[in-house]
Design a protein around this motif. Structure first.
Motif, short mmCIF file in Angstrom:
data_model
loop_
_atom_site.label_atom_id
_atom_site.label_comp_id
_atom_site.label_asym_id
_atom_site.label_seq_id
_atom_site.Cartn_x
_atom_site.Cartn_y
_atom_site.Cartn_z
N ARG A 171 0.83 -1.21 0.00
CA ARG A 171 0.00 0.00 0.00
C ARG A 171 0.87 1.26 0.00
NH1 ARG A 171 -5.20 -1.04 4.04
NH2 ARG A 171 -6.68 -1.42 2.34
N ALA A 172 1.86 1.28 0.87
CA ALA A 172 2.74 2.45 0.93
C ALA A 172 3.51 2.62 -0.38
CB ALA A 172 3.72 2.30 2.10
N GLY A 173 3.98 1.53 -0.94
CA GLY A 173 4.73 1.59 -2.19
C GLY A 173 3.89 2.07 -3.35
N HIS A 174 2.66 1.57 -3.46
CA HIS A 174 1.78 1.99 -4.54
C HIS A 174 1.37 3.46 -4.39
CE1 HIS A 174 1.44 -2.31 -5.45
NE2 HIS A 174 0.95 -1.95 -6.61
N ALA A 175 1.21 3.90 -3.15
CA ALA A 175 0.86 5.31 -2.93
C ALA A 175 1.98 6.22 -3.41
CB ALA A 175 0.58 5.54 -1.45
#
Length: 273
Positions: free
Chosen positions: A196-200
């Motif tokens: 999630r953090a990476g895609h954000a």
């Protein structure tokens, strides 16, 4: 005899299937290493403008270590493997996205990803051969060349819009964690939040690069174009936002490395039907 021929053909197809899966996993791992190195450069040079060319800066760092050329050639091979996997997803729909409007959008995204990673592989290979100068950022030069044609502005607009749309998909993935449907249940429990953090972070980067292309097309000015490194540098003055994006890119690299082991790779062979 006919049965032997049929069995041989089936074994050949299985071998090709396994090779595609191996290429995909190697590609995920290589992509992860590139993002980790890039994020490391961004976070450790926060007060300097040393991350100008995106992946090229990461490759330059690897080139300076002993036997770095070996690592770079391996990186180039891994990135080619990932590009081939994405080309297969775009043209042969091995991800089973279909041919409706949404499926076509996904497959166009895969094609763009394949082209980007092919370029990264070429850059890594050039650095491995000692041609460090050839790895410098050429985004503005490419944009200037495109603007020299009658439909150049239109092409840049389409690419920019595609990246903005891709950013929206990345943001949606960050919110819904839809990427987890492609992840094995055996993956570490933290995979969801790392992803999630990476895609954000990637959503922010894609949106800014896409916006820069749209501005370049609108003002017919190639200097408006930002590379990945350019986006990172532009974010430096935003304080905590810069740190969050850089950390997010680091987590995306870790997520990609996890995917190398736990990504569910669809069977690339056509359906028996």
């Amino acid at each position: 005899m006919w049965l032997n021929q049929e069995g041989g053909a089936r074994n050949s197809m299985v071998d090709k299937s396994e090779k595609v899966v191996w290429l995909a996993r190697t590609g995920f791992a290589t992509r992860g290493v590139v993002y980790v190195l890039l994020a490391y450069l961004a976070l450790t040079t926060a007060r300097h403008d040393n991350v100008d060319d995106g992946a090229s800066d990461a490759f330059a760092m690897v080139a300076d270590i002993p036997a770095g050329w070996v690592v770079l050639y391996l990186a180039a091979a891994g990135l080619i493997g990932y590009a081939l996997y994405r080309f297969s997803a775009a043209f042969f729909d091995i991800e089973r996205k279909g041919s409706d409007a949404k499926g076509i959008a996904h497959r166009v995204g895969y094609l763009a990803s394949a082209c980007v990673h092919t370029g990264m592989a070429w850059t890594a290979a050039k650095f491995a051969g000692g041609a460090k100068g050839s790895g410098s950022d050429k985004s503005a030069q490419w944009a200037e060349s495109a603007l020299g044609y009658s439909l150049g502005s239109t092409v840049l607009s389409i690419v920019g819009l595609a990246l903005v749309v891709a950013a929206i998909f990345q943001a949606k993935s960050a919110f819904t964690a839809s990427f987890m449907k492609h992840v094995s249940a055996r993956a570490p429990q933290a995979t969801r939040w790392i992803g999630r953090a990476g895609h954000a972070a990637r959503a922010v980067v894609f949106a800014l690069i896409g916006w820069s292309l749209l501005r370049s097309a609108w003002f017919e000015n190639s200097r408006e174009v930002l590379s990945l490194g350019g986006v990172i540098n532009d974010l430096r003055d935003t304080g905590n936002a810069f740190t969050l994006v850089a950390a997010g890119l680091l987590l995306f690299g870790i997520f990609s490395i996890i995917m190398a082991r736990y990504r569910i790779i669809p069977d690339p062979l056509p359906s028996s039907r």
